[in-house]
Design a protein around this motif. Structure first.
Motif, PDB file in Angstrom:
ATOM      1  N   PRO A 120       3.954   7.540   2.806  1.00 34.80           N
ATOM      2  CA  PRO A 120       3.585   7.480   1.156  1.00 34.80           C
ATOM      3  C   PRO A 120       4.174   8.984   0.860  1.00 34.80           C
ATOM      4  O   PRO A 120       4.896   9.121  -0.209  1.00 34.80           O
ATOM      5  N   GLU A 133       7.392   9.598  -1.633  1.00 33.00           N
ATOM      6  CA  GLU A 133       7.594  10.284  -2.970  1.00 33.00           C
ATOM      7  C   GLU A 133       8.594  11.055  -2.857  1.00 33.00           C
ATOM      8  O   GLU A 133       9.352  11.231  -3.999  1.00 33.00           O
ATOM      9  N   TYR A 156       1.004  -1.176  -0.018  1.00 32.59           N
ATOM     10  CA  TYR A 156       0.132   0.038  -0.083  1.00 32.59           C
ATOM     11  C   TYR A 156       0.904   1.375   0.144  1.00 32.59           C
ATOM     12  O   TYR A 156       0.570   2.311  -0.760  1.00 32.59           O
ATOM     13  N   ARG A 158      -4.896  15.348  -0.867  1.00 32.00           N
ATOM     14  CA  ARG A 158      -5.459  14.150  -0.222  1.00 32.00           C
ATOM     15  C   ARG A 158      -5.680  14.093   1.179  1.00 32.00           C
ATOM     16  O   ARG A 158      -5.784  13.313   2.036  1.00 32.00           O
ATOM     17  N   GLN A 191      -8.622  11.884   2.516  1.00 30.67           N
ATOM     18  CA  GLN A 191      -8.192  10.428   2.619  1.00 30.67           C
ATOM     19  C   GLN A 191      -7.540  10.364   3.896  1.00 30.67           C
ATOM     20  O   GLN A 191      -7.644   9.502   4.608  1.00 30.67           O
ATOM     21  N   THR A 192      -6.556  11.247   4.219  1.00 31.45           N
ATOM     22  CA  THR A 192      -5.724  11.199   5.595  1.00 31.45           C
ATOM     23  C   THR A 192      -6.620  11.480   6.539  1.00 31.45           C
ATOM     24  O   THR A 192      -6.600  11.077   7.623  1.00 31.45           O
ATOM     25  N   ASN A 228       1.680   6.482  -6.947  1.00 32.04           N
ATOM     26  CA  ASN A 228       0.591   7.371  -7.438  1.00 32.04           C
ATOM     27  C   ASN A 228       0.526   8.656  -7.353  1.00 32.04           C
ATOM     28  O   ASN A 228       0.072   9.481  -8.100  1.00 32.04           O
ATOM     29  N   GLY A 229       1.203   8.954  -6.098  1.00 31.86           N
ATOM     30  CA  GLY A 229       1.376  10.363  -5.808  1.00 31.86           C
ATOM     31  C   GLY A 229       2.206  11.057  -6.463  1.00 31.86           C
ATOM     32  O   GLY A 229       2.041  12.100  -7.071  1.00 31.86           O
ATOM     33  N   ARG A 282       0.118  11.492  -9.695  1.00 33.05           N
ATOM     34  CA  ARG A 282      -0.636  12.659  -9.759  1.00 33.05           C
ATOM     35  C   ARG A 282      -0.083  14.083  -9.769  1.00 33.05           C
ATOM     36  O   ARG A 282      -0.599  15.100 -10.397  1.00 33.05           O
ATOM     37  N   ARG A 287       2.405   1.579  -3.468  1.00 31.77           N
ATOM     38  CA  ARG A 287       1.538   2.092  -4.370  1.00 31.77           C
ATOM     39  C   ARG A 287       1.115   3.583  -4.188  1.00 31.77           C
ATOM     40  O   ARG A 287       1.046   4.108  -5.269  1.00 31.77           O
ATOM     41  N   GLU A 288       0.909   3.963  -2.900  1.00 31.37           N
ATOM     42  CA  GLU A 288       0.539   5.235  -2.805  1.00 31.37           C
ATOM     43  C   GLU A 288       1.737   6.481  -2.998  1.00 31.37           C
ATOM     44  O   GLU A 288       1.281   7.584  -3.741  1.00 31.37           O
TER      45      GLU A 288
END
Length: 297
Positions: free
Chosen positions: A222, A226, A7, A202, A205-206, A14-15, A18, A10-11
């Motif tokens: 995450p 990044e 996870y 986000r 989400q957080t 993805n970040g 984005r 992946r985050e």
């Protein structure tokens, strides 16, 4: 691979996607700053290589009086001076150069300037003792011992002829280091801003993750990853550029500047781990600073 680690990775990936433009800006900023930092380190290596090579070949000259500027040295004074130099523990090697030998060296040195050679006579050049020191940095000790000896006109450290060259190289190195530090500061600001934008985007989400009991570190990792990924890519690019350019430039210079040794691929390889560590640490710390104030969970 555990679900939590999957996870987090992946985050982070993805970040990066984005905020692609901001990610590219961070990578380029880290790349430029670390390239300059690596260049500064390589300049330092170049100075050390040239210093070791040239200083090892350079001698100290003790010019002897011949009656023009001071009383001419007597045979006894000359023999005593030779004996004292030979017994000095700081001296590795000493040999005598007569006026005739000095004139022959002078003619070889200026063989392409015949008019200049003809304007100088053998008597104009002093005899001397050429001294090679065990440690060239000990010039001052020898200078103090022999500068006032009877029959000695002048004691000259031939390294002084090279000091302007080393001073110029050192100024270039310092200039690259200063620019690198400024660029690193700009990269840190850019990373902080990028991570804050990502965290703001986000925030819902957080917030949900906080409500279900996720730890602070689990929410922040995450974002930190990044920044670390971007810093690592920028550092890798900087290393690759130095690996490709430094040996090529050194090879080109060797063909034209034959009297100077140059660094090569080995030195470029050695700076790589430093650049990678710097990229990861700077990006990671910048991300942590960004999240410490923005995500106070």
């Amino acid at each position: 691979m555990s679900p939590r680690l999957t996870y987090l990775l992946r985050e982070a990936i993805n970040g990066l996607g984005r905020n692609l433009l901001m990610t590219i800006a961070v990578i380029l900023s880290v790349f430029v700053s670390l390239t300059l930092l690596g260049s500064s380190m390589l300049f330092q290596d170049q100075v050390e290589v040239a210093t070791d090579e040239w200083y090892g070949k350079i001698e100290l000259s003790i010019f002897l009086c011949d009656g023009r500027n001071c009383d001419p040295i007597t045979p006894d004074q000359q023999e005593q001076l030779r004996a004292d130099l030979g017994q000095d523990p700081l001296v590795a090697q000493v040999f005598y150069e007569s006026k005739a030998e000095a004139y022959e060296s002078f003619k070889r040195m200026f063989k392409d300037q015949p008019d200049f050679v003809e304007s100088v006579t053998q008597d104009a050049l002093p005899a001397s003792f050429r001294v090679k020191l065990v440690d060239p940095q000990q010039f001052s000790a020898i200078y103090e011992k022999f500068k006032a000896r009877p029959g000695v006109e002048e004691v000259v450290d031939q390294r002084e002829t090279l000091n302007p060259i080393f001073a110029f190289i050192d100024k270039v190195r310092m200039g690259a280091l200063v620019v690198a530090i400024v660029q690193l500061g700009a990269a840190c600001v850019l990373i902080v801003n990028t991570i804050r934008v990502a965290a703001f985007a986000r925030r819902e989400q957080t917030g949900i993750m906080k409500l279900v009991g996720a730890s602070n570190w689990y929410i922040r990792l995450p974002f930190v990853l990044e920044g670390v990924f971007a810093g690592l890519v920028g550092a890798l690019l900087a290393w690759v550029v130095l690996l490709l350019t430094v040996p090529a430039i050194a090879s080109s210079l060797r063909a034209t500047v034959r009297f100077m040794p140059f660094i090569g691929l080995d030195e470029a390889v050695r700076v790589g781990p430093v650049l990678l560590a710097a990229g990861v640490v700077i990006a990671g710390m910048s991300s942590m600073v960004a999240l410490r104030r923005f995500l106070d969970v």
